[in-house]
Design an enzyme around this catalytic site. Structure first.
Site, short mmCIF file in Angstrom:
data_model
loop_
_atom_site.label_atom_id
_atom_site.label_comp_id
_atom_site.label_asym_id
_atom_site.label_seq_id
_atom_site.Cartn_x
_atom_site.Cartn_y
_atom_site.Cartn_z
N PRO A 64 0.82 -1.22 0.00
CA PRO A 64 0.00 0.00 0.00
C PRO A 64 0.85 1.27 0.00
O PRO A 64 0.34 2.36 -0.23
CB PRO A 64 -0.83 -0.11 1.28
CG PRO A 64 -0.34 -1.28 2.03
CD PRO A 64 0.58 -2.08 1.17
N GLU A 123 3.71 -8.00 8.56
CA GLU A 123 3.98 -6.55 8.64
C GLU A 123 4.86 -6.08 7.48
O GLU A 123 5.46 -5.02 7.55
CB GLU A 123 4.66 -6.22 9.97
CG GLU A 123 3.82 -6.54 11.20
CD GLU A 123 2.47 -5.85 11.19
OE1 GLU A 123 2.42 -4.64 10.95
OE2 GLU A 123 1.46 -6.55 11.41
N ARG A 135 -4.17 -7.90 -20.50
CA ARG A 135 -5.17 -7.56 -21.51
C ARG A 135 -4.70 -6.46 -22.45
O ARG A 135 -5.33 -6.20 -23.47
CB ARG A 135 -6.52 -7.22 -20.86
CG ARG A 135 -6.50 -6.02 -19.98
CD ARG A 135 -7.80 -5.87 -19.22
NE ARG A 135 -8.93 -5.54 -20.08
CZ ARG A 135 -9.09 -4.38 -20.69
NH1 ARG A 135 -8.20 -3.42 -20.54
NH2 ARG A 135 -10.15 -4.16 -21.46
N ASP A 174 -11.23 1.32 -23.98
CA ASP A 174 -11.43 1.29 -22.54
C ASP A 174 -11.67 2.65 -21.94
O ASP A 174 -11.11 3.63 -22.38
CB ASP A 174 -10.18 0.76 -21.83
CG ASP A 174 -10.00 -0.71 -22.02
OD1 ASP A 174 -10.95 -1.36 -22.44
OD2 ASP A 174 -8.89 -1.18 -21.76
N1 ADE Z 1 -0.65 -5.33 0.11
C1 ADE Z 1 -1.52 -4.99 1.07
N2 ADE Z 1 -2.34 -4.02 0.67
C2 ADE Z 1 -1.98 -3.70 -0.61
C3 ADE Z 1 -2.43 -2.76 -1.57
N3 ADE Z 1 -3.44 -1.92 -1.31
N4 ADE Z 1 -1.83 -2.73 -2.76
C4 ADE Z 1 -0.79 -3.54 -3.03
N5 ADE Z 1 -0.32 -4.46 -2.17
C5 ADE Z 1 -0.90 -4.54 -0.97
#
Ligand code: ADE
Length: 254
Positions: free
Chosen positions: A88, A115, A153, A168
């Site tokens: 994230p 983690e 794709r 798209d």
């Molecule tokens: N691992 C955990 N959450 C994630 C996300 N939002 N994007 C990519 N990998 C992740």
């Protein structure tokens, strides 16, 4: 294109790629997807892949050595493979980034758990960090699947000739116009007459107008980036004057 997925849960990938378009792309050998179990690169009897964090704190951290060995084993076959860590904290995936990734011939997708990974993995082995959105998943596996789908794709031959990635949403920075198929009348809700007219230029104009209207209502941020012609700008002015857009933009009064 080759995708090597480094994961602790290779079984998660067994069915999603067997179906439909990606299943066919694998059959036709347009894409090659391989899962690599990070645990197979441990050297100790208990195959330990994680450990407690230095400095204390909750949870476990994925150890650097098994990941390093796994990446190095792929890289020994292809030194130019591009290593992506799913997190994230990464750059957010969008169509432009998917297009960019599709120009590479070999991606290593590293899926974290717990983690996350020891920082030295990122420092020494990762070329790019990618997030699929501002929310936290239990691991990078689903994110890796999303990337493989969005990238595959775009590769030549993966979509049939009747489906094209160039139509798209996002490809032209506009959302797509509404689509209809039979029946004409579903419980009193009818298909716009213009689509039955056979008048191709009127249909194109209607579709462009609807794409502009939908983008204006739902994603005005995309309009700023869109490549708009003078005709488009005129249509947008008309749409704004019309005052016929309701709150969600799903329907209008015309
Ligand atoms: N691992 C955990 N959450 C994630 C996300 N939002 N994007 C990519 N990998 C992740």
């Amino acid at each position: 294109m080759r995708f090597d997925i480094l994961t602790l849960f290779p079984n998660m990938f067994s069915s999603p790629f067997q179906e439909s378009i990606l299943g066919k792309a694998i059959e036709k050998e347009l894409i090659h997807i391989r899962t690599i179990n990070i645990r197979d690169f441990t050297l100790d009897k208990h195959q330990v892949v994680d450990d407690t964090p230095y400095g204390g704190g909750q949870g476990m951290v994925m150890k650097v050595e098994p990941i390093a060995r796994a990446i190095e084993s792929v890289k020994s076959q292809n030194p130019s493979a591009w290593t992506v860590y799913l997190t994230p904290q990464g750059k957010q995936l969008n169509q432009e980034l998917a297009l960019n990734l599709s120009s590479r011939s070999h991606l290593i997708l590293l899926c974290g758990r717990y983690e996350g990974v020891d920082e030295r993995v990122r420092e020494l082995f990762v070329d790019e960090e990618i997030s699929i959105g501002d929310y936290v998943l239990t691991g990078g596996e689903l994110a890796a699947m999303v990337i493989i789908d969005a990238v595959s794709r775009l590769l030549p031959g993966v979509l049939g000739s009747d489906q094209s990635a160039t139509d798209d949403s996002f490809f032209n920075s506009l959302l797509e116009y509404p689509q209809y198929t039979r029946p004409f009348d579903f419980r009193g809700s009818c298909v716009p007459e213009v689509l039955l007219s056979g008048n191709h230029s009127a249909i194109s104009l209607w579709r462009r107008r609807e794409a502009l209207k939908r983008t204006l209502v739902r994603r005005p941020d995309l309009l700023a980036k869109a490549n708009l012609s003078n005709e488009d700008k005129k249509l947008l002015e008309e749409i704004l004057k019309e005052n016929s857009i309701d709150d969600c933009g799903l329907r209008n009064s015309d």
